[in-house]
Design a protein around this motif. Sequence first.
Motif, PDB file in Angstrom:
ATOM      1  N   UNK A  57     104.699  54.148  63.094  1.00  0.00           N
ATOM      2  CA  UNK A  57     105.457  54.981  64.025  1.00  0.00           C
ATOM      3  C   UNK A  57     104.856  56.377  64.128  1.00  0.00           C
ATOM      4  N   UNK A  58     104.479  56.949  62.965  1.00  0.00           N
ATOM      5  CA  UNK A  58     103.877  58.282  62.992  1.00  0.00           C
ATOM      6  C   UNK A  58     102.534  58.254  63.701  1.00  0.00           C
ATOM      7  N   UNK A  59     101.781  57.172  63.490  1.00  0.00           N
ATOM      8  CA  UNK A  59     100.484  57.071  64.166  1.00  0.00           C
ATOM      9  C   UNK A  59     100.673  57.013  65.677  1.00  0.00           C
ATOM     10  N   UNK A 107      88.632  43.805  74.272  1.00  0.00           N
ATOM     11  CA  UNK A 107      89.615  44.467  73.414  1.00  0.00           C
ATOM     12  C   UNK A 107      90.860  43.587  73.370  1.00  0.00           C
ATOM     13  N   UNK A 108      91.196  43.089  72.161  1.00  0.00           N
ATOM     14  CA  UNK A 108      92.316  42.171  72.027  1.00  0.00           C
ATOM     15  C   UNK A 108      93.520  42.873  71.410  1.00  0.00           C
ATOM     16  N   UNK A 109      94.599  42.090  71.200  1.00  0.00           N
ATOM     17  CA  UNK A 109      95.850  42.669  70.686  1.00  0.00           C
ATOM     18  C   UNK A 109      95.689  43.176  69.267  1.00  0.00           C
ATOM     19  N   UNK A 110      94.857  42.496  68.472  1.00  0.00           N
ATOM     20  CA  UNK A 110      94.663  42.947  67.093  1.00  0.00           C
ATOM     21  C   UNK A 110      94.015  44.328  67.071  1.00  0.00           C
ATOM     22  N   UNK A 111      93.061  44.559  67.994  1.00  0.00           N
ATOM     23  CA  UNK A 111      92.396  45.871  68.049  1.00  0.00           C
ATOM     24  C   UNK A 111      93.380  46.948  68.521  1.00  0.00           C
ATOM     25  N   UNK A 112      94.186  46.632  69.514  1.00  0.00           N
ATOM     26  CA  UNK A 112      95.121  47.631  70.033  1.00  0.00           C
ATOM     27  C   UNK A 112      96.240  47.941  69.052  1.00  0.00           C
ATOM     28  N   UNK A 113      96.507  47.015  68.102  1.00  0.00           N
ATOM     29  CA  UNK A 113      97.513  47.327  67.082  1.00  0.00           C
ATOM     30  C   UNK A 113      97.046  48.458  66.187  1.00  0.00           C
ATOM     31  N   UNK A 114      95.726  48.590  66.013  1.00  0.00           N
ATOM     32  CA  UNK A 114      95.164  49.688  65.223  1.00  0.00           C
ATOM     33  C   UNK A 114      94.957  50.936  66.066  1.00  0.00           C
ATOM     34  N   UNK A 115      94.771  50.751  67.374  1.00  0.00           N
ATOM     35  CA  UNK A 115      94.551  51.882  68.285  1.00  0.00           C
ATOM     36  C   UNK A 115      95.499  51.711  69.479  1.00  0.00           C
ATOM     37  N   UNK A 116      96.759  52.087  69.310  1.00  0.00           N
ATOM     38  CA  UNK A 116      97.755  51.808  70.357  1.00  0.00           C
ATOM     39  C   UNK A 116      97.477  52.497  71.678  1.00  0.00           C
ATOM     40  N   UNK A 117      96.613  53.517  71.690  1.00  0.00           N
ATOM     41  CA  UNK A 117      96.317  54.198  72.951  1.00  0.00           C
ATOM     42  C   UNK A 117      95.392  53.376  73.839  1.00  0.00           C
TER      43      UNK A 117
END
Length: 771
Positions: A369-371, A526-536
């Motif tokens: 959440x903070x990220x 860019x897949x969902x696993x990557x966007x989970x680490x970089x939500x932007x």
Amino acid sequence: MILPTLHRLFRCTLSCTLRRQLIISIAVVHGVLMSLFIWDLTERQQVMLLEEEAGFAKALSFSIANSAAGWVVARDYYGLQELIDAQRRYPELAFSMILDAKGRVLAHSDLSQLNYYVTDLPQEVAPALLRLDDQRVDVVTPIIVAGLHVGWVRVGLDQDRVKTRLDEVTRDGILYALTAILIGTLIAWFMGTRLTRSLHAIRNCTDAVMNGDLQRRANVESNDEVAYLAKAFNNMLDSVATSQEKLRRSKERFDLAMQASNDGLWDWDLNNDKVYYSPRWKQILGYTDEELENSLETWSRLVDEEGRNAALEMIAQCRRGQRDGFKLNFRMQHKDGHWVDILTQAIMVRDAQGQPQRLVGTHSDISERLKTERSLRHALKMRAVGELTGGIAHDFNNILGAIMGNLELLKLSVGEDETLQHRLDVALKGTERGAALTRKLLNFSRGQPEQLENVDLNATIHKLQELMVRSLTPAIRVITNLQEAVWPVELNAGEAEDMIMNLIINARDAMPDGGIITLETRNTLVDAAFTSLHPEVQPGEYVQFDISDSGVGIPKEYQERIFDPFFSTKKASKGTGLGLSMVYAFISRHGGHILLYSDPGYGTSFHIYLPRSRHAVEALNAPATQDMQTIERGDETILVVDDEESLAELAKDTLQGFGYTILQASSAEAALQRLTDGTEKIDLVFTDVIMPGSFDGCELAGLISKYWPEVRVLLTSGYTGKRDREDPLIKRCLRQRLLTKPYSRQQLAQAVRRVLDAPPRSDEDESIVED
């Protein structure tokens, strides 16, 4: 042997029913008492009988001595032997003998012993008892004639008669003891049955309740104390049934609430300092329920110092009655070493007098959440800064326009005055520089790109190579690694060139003593696993453009501000601080994203993601993205080494999905330990280059090449430019495979398969990323 047997009997007795305990206890007491009585009686009888036998033996030997005195003096050996043979009338006689003063046998009940010498005679000339036990009595009496010692008489009696008497006494005692034990046991059984009949009814009721029959009650028909106990027990069951139903409903609601919130629970008893942590509380920090002790020391050891001090102050205020609870953020150390952001919420539980009794609260993992909040704040800040700079630049441009126009009119009116003309030219150049600056600000603030076209980044980079060479010093070398048939992107071509040159100039200024700049392009999914680490970043197909340098790096405290307008770590004379803000604005306007990787001493890498153009011309059209299902699977064992838990978990989930067995280590030291143990056969080590500890991934790769040549190595790093520096460690990295961060699941799976399927490694092996 006796003590262990008694101990087992005692434990067995305690585990029996009350009636059996009573019966066994009385039987044991009777048995012990009667055994002691028999033992004492037998001992007394034995002593008395032995004394009788000893007296008889002495009297017999004395009688023989008196009779044999004259024959010994006369040396009448025949008479002495007749005297000895006459003693055979005593059945218990074992032997009898007559000796001279020196111990020579003159007559013996066993004729074969004649003329032998006996050596165990007493020193003093006096009657003596040589042996007295349950086997034999052995006595000796001196023969005295006229005051002279002329010989000895020795008699031995067997104790068979004593044994027979003792056996009779013992047999009678055992018979009496068994009779007493049987009578006591029957009495105990009768009393126990009467006493425990009601208790059995209560026990049966208890068993039924334990098996779930909450309606069962004890039925006892008597007026004794047990009946009152049964009634009290029934009343208690009524109360328990009501309370249990309320508790079940409450627990059900609580479990559902905790499951929905995904929070960990803690409960601190202030009276005895005992604390409870729920399994979820420990799971948030990477531990199982058995791995962490429920103690205050556990929390104090894992929480950071600032958070610990703040929490202790809040707790002290609660104990003083200044607050009833608190909410606080702090960091706690995960099992693998990284820090987890925790939100704790606590309430104080007090007794009727208001004294604090317990402190109860929850732990929530708010790291993600903070990220996300930081990413959102950054985006909002950049948007607000863009709007602000746009408004300021627009107004300032109008002011500059008025100034520039009036200065040009003044140039026409001053005539040939060279001094005034020169001053006006200087002023006009200043306004032109101000106008150029405001154009940059307006470009930063502009929300939509203009004049879009399909751009081939590879062609753009090749076009700018001559300009790059002129902009850089001879000590700086540029390496390009451009994927063939890279997808086109929709950009403003001029702004794309400005973006690349801004990044080149920024990399140049970070390497005052020279170094290497690496430019790379590739098609990326860019897949969902990557966007989970970089939500932007949004999922989809991108062209990835990476630019890396081997310079001084950017300090951690500056990394969140580098895209702010006018922020710069350079000297005032080295730039305006608008270069990176222009790059950020350009990428954002075109729907792209930029990620930064930098550490002082390791250089800096910018990873730029630009959306693939959906209006590609036929000449630029590239093959479709490879389907994840077509990537070859494997069953090898891979050791993932990364101190970033999120990236390690991403690699683990990805590779497990392709059939691999995954082991994990959070440092190079831990990886070496697993390799040294040899308990698992490891086929490939996938390791980050930059890690905390005494050595990094490059050194780990060198050690693996030296001691485990059969193990393949795949390196990963966000600092691609660093790998070509003239450094022995980096040269060793060149002999390994390198996957640049950030990577997609497809890129990781392809790189792992490529390394595993490659021929055996040799000193001439090159990196996956080529010049």
